[in-house]
Design a protein around this motif. Sequence first.
Motif, PDB file in Angstrom:
ATOM      1  N   GLN A 113      45.973  42.199  35.910  1.00 12.15           N
ATOM      2  CA  GLN A 113      45.464  41.022  36.531  1.00 12.15           C
ATOM      3  C   GLN A 113      45.320  39.998  35.830  1.00 12.15           C
ATOM      4  O   GLN A 113      45.921  38.743  36.096  1.00 12.15           O
ATOM      5  CB  GLN A 113      44.216  41.271  37.486  1.00 12.15           C
ATOM      6  CG  GLN A 113      44.378  42.471  38.759  1.00 12.15           C
ATOM      7  CD  GLN A 113      43.393  42.932  39.046  1.00 12.15           C
ATOM      8  OE1 GLN A 113      42.031  42.842  38.368  1.00 12.15           O
ATOM      9  NE2 GLN A 113      43.243  43.356  40.237  1.00 12.15           N
ATOM     10  N   ASP A 116      48.864  38.819  34.992  1.00 17.16           N
ATOM     11  CA  ASP A 116      49.571  37.866  36.122  1.00 17.16           C
ATOM     12  C   ASP A 116      48.913  36.906  36.815  1.00 17.16           C
ATOM     13  O   ASP A 116      49.764  35.997  37.370  1.00 17.16           O
ATOM     14  CB  ASP A 116      49.815  39.023  37.336  1.00 17.16           C
ATOM     15  CG  ASP A 116      50.662  40.157  36.679  1.00 17.16           C
ATOM     16  OD1 ASP A 116      51.483  39.995  35.932  1.00 17.16           O
ATOM     17  OD2 ASP A 116      50.763  41.222  37.223  1.00 17.16           O
ATOM     18  N   ILE A 117      47.655  36.566  36.754  1.00 23.47           N
ATOM     19  CA  ILE A 117      47.022  35.657  37.312  1.00 23.47           C
ATOM     20  C   ILE A 117      46.605  34.665  36.668  1.00 23.47           C
ATOM     21  O   ILE A 117      46.661  33.353  36.968  1.00 23.47           O
ATOM     22  CB  ILE A 117      45.693  36.264  37.797  1.00 23.47           C
ATOM     23  CG1 ILE A 117      46.099  37.556  38.971  1.00 23.47           C
ATOM     24  CG2 ILE A 117      44.695  35.136  38.499  1.00 23.47           C
ATOM     25  CD1 ILE A 117      44.687  38.038  39.583  1.00 23.47           C
ATOM     26  N   TRP A 128      45.385  28.804  44.437  1.00 22.97           N
ATOM     27  CA  TRP A 128      44.718  29.970  45.042  1.00 22.97           C
ATOM     28  C   TRP A 128      43.633  29.128  46.114  1.00 22.97           C
ATOM     29  O   TRP A 128      43.160  28.164  45.864  1.00 22.97           O
ATOM     30  CB  TRP A 128      43.751  30.655  44.041  1.00 22.97           C
ATOM     31  CG  TRP A 128      44.491  31.657  43.217  1.00 22.97           C
ATOM     32  CD1 TRP A 128      45.292  31.304  42.099  1.00 22.97           C
ATOM     33  CD2 TRP A 128      44.817  32.784  43.473  1.00 22.97           C
ATOM     34  NE1 TRP A 128      46.040  32.498  41.797  1.00 22.97           N
ATOM     35  CE2 TRP A 128      45.747  33.543  42.521  1.00 22.97           C
ATOM     36  CE3 TRP A 128      44.371  33.782  44.591  1.00 22.97           C
ATOM     37  CZ2 TRP A 128      45.853  34.868  42.555  1.00 22.97           C
ATOM     38  CZ3 TRP A 128      44.841  35.140  44.612  1.00 22.97           C
ATOM     39  CH2 TRP A 128      45.295  35.628  43.344  1.00 22.97           C
ATOM     40  N   GLU A 154      48.376  51.123  50.032  1.00 27.68           N
ATOM     41  CA  GLU A 154      48.225  49.644  50.658  1.00 27.68           C
ATOM     42  C   GLU A 154      47.128  49.565  51.805  1.00 27.68           C
ATOM     43  O   GLU A 154      46.693  50.513  52.386  1.00 27.68           O
ATOM     44  CB  GLU A 154      49.665  49.195  51.462  1.00 27.68           C
ATOM     45  CG  GLU A 154      50.663  48.969  50.587  1.00 27.68           C
ATOM     46  CD  GLU A 154      51.822  48.405  51.184  1.00 27.68           C
ATOM     47  OE1 GLU A 154      52.557  47.871  50.646  1.00 27.68           O
ATOM     48  OE2 GLU A 154      52.186  48.965  52.274  1.00 27.68           O
ATOM     49  N   LYS A 172      48.054  31.848  47.244  1.00 27.86           N
ATOM     50  CA  LYS A 172      47.604  33.179  47.252  1.00 27.86           C
ATOM     51  C   LYS A 172      46.146  32.945  47.580  1.00 27.86           C
ATOM     52  O   LYS A 172      45.522  31.832  47.538  1.00 27.86           O
ATOM     53  CB  LYS A 172      47.608  33.897  46.076  1.00 27.86           C
ATOM     54  CG  LYS A 172      48.972  34.455  45.602  1.00 27.86           C
ATOM     55  CD  LYS A 172      49.004  35.396  44.326  1.00 27.86           C
ATOM     56  CE  LYS A 172      50.573  35.897  44.274  1.00 27.86           C
ATOM     57  NZ  LYS A 172      50.330  36.948  43.011  1.00 27.86           N
ATOM     58  N   LEU A 193      43.583  40.202  46.820  1.00 27.14           N
ATOM     59  CA  LEU A 193      44.320  39.371  46.223  1.00 27.14           C
ATOM     60  C   LEU A 193      45.394  39.328  47.261  1.00 27.14           C
ATOM     61  O   LEU A 193      46.330  40.158  47.097  1.00 27.14           O
ATOM     62  CB  LEU A 193      44.462  39.161  44.914  1.00 27.14           C
ATOM     63  CG  LEU A 193      43.351  39.593  43.794  1.00 27.14           C
ATOM     64  CD1 LEU A 193      43.658  39.925  42.368  1.00 27.14           C
ATOM     65  CD2 LEU A 193      42.391  38.753  44.007  1.00 27.14           C
ATOM     66  N   ASP A 195      49.113  37.428  49.009  1.00 29.79           N
ATOM     67  CA  ASP A 195      49.916  36.641  49.078  1.00 29.79           C
ATOM     68  C   ASP A 195      49.895  36.008  50.330  1.00 29.79           C
ATOM     69  O   ASP A 195      50.276  36.427  51.351  1.00 29.79           O
ATOM     70  CB  ASP A 195      51.296  37.025  48.580  1.00 29.79           C
ATOM     71  CG  ASP A 195      52.495  36.087  48.301  1.00 29.79           C
ATOM     72  OD1 ASP A 195      52.381  34.868  48.772  1.00 29.79           O
ATOM     73  OD2 ASP A 195      53.354  36.617  47.577  1.00 29.79           O
ATOM     74  N   VAL A 225      48.487  45.046  51.988  1.00 26.51           N
ATOM     75  CA  VAL A 225      48.143  44.542  50.565  1.00 26.51           C
ATOM     76  C   VAL A 225      48.000  45.859  49.620  1.00 26.51           C
ATOM     77  O   VAL A 225      47.490  46.667  49.955  1.00 26.51           O
ATOM     78  CB  VAL A 225      46.638  43.885  50.553  1.00 26.51           C
ATOM     79  CG1 VAL A 225      46.338  43.446  49.230  1.00 26.51           C
ATOM     80  CG2 VAL A 225      46.585  42.451  51.617  1.00 26.51           C
ATOM     81  N   LYS A 226      48.563  45.698  48.392  1.00 29.29           N
ATOM     82  CA  LYS A 226      48.557  47.060  47.678  1.00 29.29           C
ATOM     83  C   LYS A 226      47.023  47.157  47.017  1.00 29.29           C
ATOM     84  O   LYS A 226      46.446  46.089  46.819  1.00 29.29           O
ATOM     85  CB  LYS A 226      49.537  46.679  46.570  1.00 29.29           C
ATOM     86  CG  LYS A 226      50.944  46.707  46.652  1.00 29.29           C
ATOM     87  CD  LYS A 226      51.592  46.447  45.457  1.00 29.29           C
ATOM     88  CE  LYS A 226      53.179  46.320  45.792  1.00 29.29           C
ATOM     89  NZ  LYS A 226      53.672  47.752  46.444  1.00 29.29           N
ATOM     90  N   ASP A 229      46.184  45.419  44.352  1.00 31.45           N
ATOM     91  CA  ASP A 229      45.643  43.940  43.986  1.00 31.45           C
ATOM     92  C   ASP A 229      44.140  43.698  44.697  1.00 31.45           C
ATOM     93  O   ASP A 229      43.778  42.771  45.632  1.00 31.45           O
ATOM     94  CB  ASP A 229      46.587  43.319  45.333  1.00 31.45           C
ATOM     95  CG  ASP A 229      47.784  43.102  44.369  1.00 31.45           C
ATOM     96  OD1 ASP A 229      48.032  43.085  43.358  1.00 31.45           O
ATOM     97  OD2 ASP A 229      49.084  42.978  45.378  1.00 31.45           O
ATOM     98  N   CYS A 230      43.380  44.515  44.368  1.00 27.73           N
ATOM     99  CA  CYS A 230      41.765  44.559  44.595  1.00 27.73           C
ATOM    100  C   CYS A 230      41.176  43.899  43.250  1.00 27.73           C
ATOM    101  O   CYS A 230      41.375  44.734  42.119  1.00 27.73           O
ATOM    102  CB  CYS A 230      41.322  45.835  45.218  1.00 27.73           C
ATOM    103  SG  CYS A 230      39.462  45.955  45.255  1.00 27.73           S
TER     104      CYS A 230
END
Length: 390
Positions: A113, A116-117, A128, A154, A172, A193, A195, A225-226, A229-230
């Motif tokens: 994270q 990538d963020i 965001w 997911e 996002k 998080l 998209d 959401v995967k 992605d929490c």
Amino acid sequence: MDLTFTPEEEQFRAELRAWLADNVPPRWRSRSFWSAMPEAAAFELRRDWERRKYDAGFAGISWPREYGGRGGTPGMQAIYDEETQRAGAPHTVNALGLAFLAPTVMAIGTDEQKRDIIGPMLRNEVIWCQGFSEPGAGSDLAALRTGGVLDGDEFVVNGQKVWTTNAVYADKIFALVRTEPGSQRHSGISMLLIDMRSDGVQARPLRQISGASEFGEVFFTDARVKVGDCLGGVGNGWSTAMLLLSFERGASGIVQYTAMRRQFDEIVATAATFGRTGDPILRQQLASRMVELECLRYRSMHVLTQVERGEDLGAGSSVTKLQWSHTHQDLWETFDDLLGPEATLARPRPDTDLRAMQQEAMWSRSVTIWGGSSQVQRNIVAERVLGLPR
């Protein structure tokens, strides 16, 4: 309270001030320039401005160098806030991400994270927005009903968010979702998080009385959401949100003071245009506003001193929120008093364009609500600062 900056910080001020002088066109300083531009075009111009700041080394002033920041001091961040306001530089299009999400990811995000963020956010490649408030869950955020049901690796998300700043422009959203079916209040919530371009996510603008539509509402219909992605761990959304909001409430107020000081000058200039500078009642109001502003400046420097000493601001940050938000409202109430009944007209005087100032006056009514309403802040101050009984 320390009212001075170090030589290194003053050198930074000089460098920043020179760059701003070369890169902020005079026309940008005019409210009418921005109010006459279509919102989408203004957003893209501000986004490009953020990229140029990054290229010049003026992004992430107080961020650690390991995350692409400048590694500056709290004093440098305060100088940055002050000088960009004074120069009339555009407001950031990624405020929620840069000020709140990024430091939260730095503190508790996974290595993936962080990778990538943080970088794409600082370079302004990813915008965001924040998905907290819902219909029926505004001040009482724990009443949120947007739900996510686990399906393999997911979450399938359904629900609605509202009053989402920049919803129609964001790439996002960091959203609070109830991922434990049947849970109540603060338990069973996760910060996902998501998209904004993915299937099942739709953003619609909300037009305000001022004519602006920076707010929006977001609808989730079987959005997937995967689990990865929490942010902060599944079920830990409430504590993650409180950490995130602590960065908001830790602001010193310097940026608000500097912005309002420029606004004060605009109102005085308008009074001169209307031939009201000799009005004793208006002069008394303006004097009172100046006193409030200077009190805010000293409060802001006091908070900055606390931050530089590494002290915990705690509930005292609620005092700052109360002070600057009510000072802002008082300032623009004086503007409305200056215009009198004409304040409600689209064009009070044919020879003067006051639309942008009128929009600011309308916007000022909201500042005692968002970021923690004044009622909530007063309760915090009463209980945790003054020690009064509940």
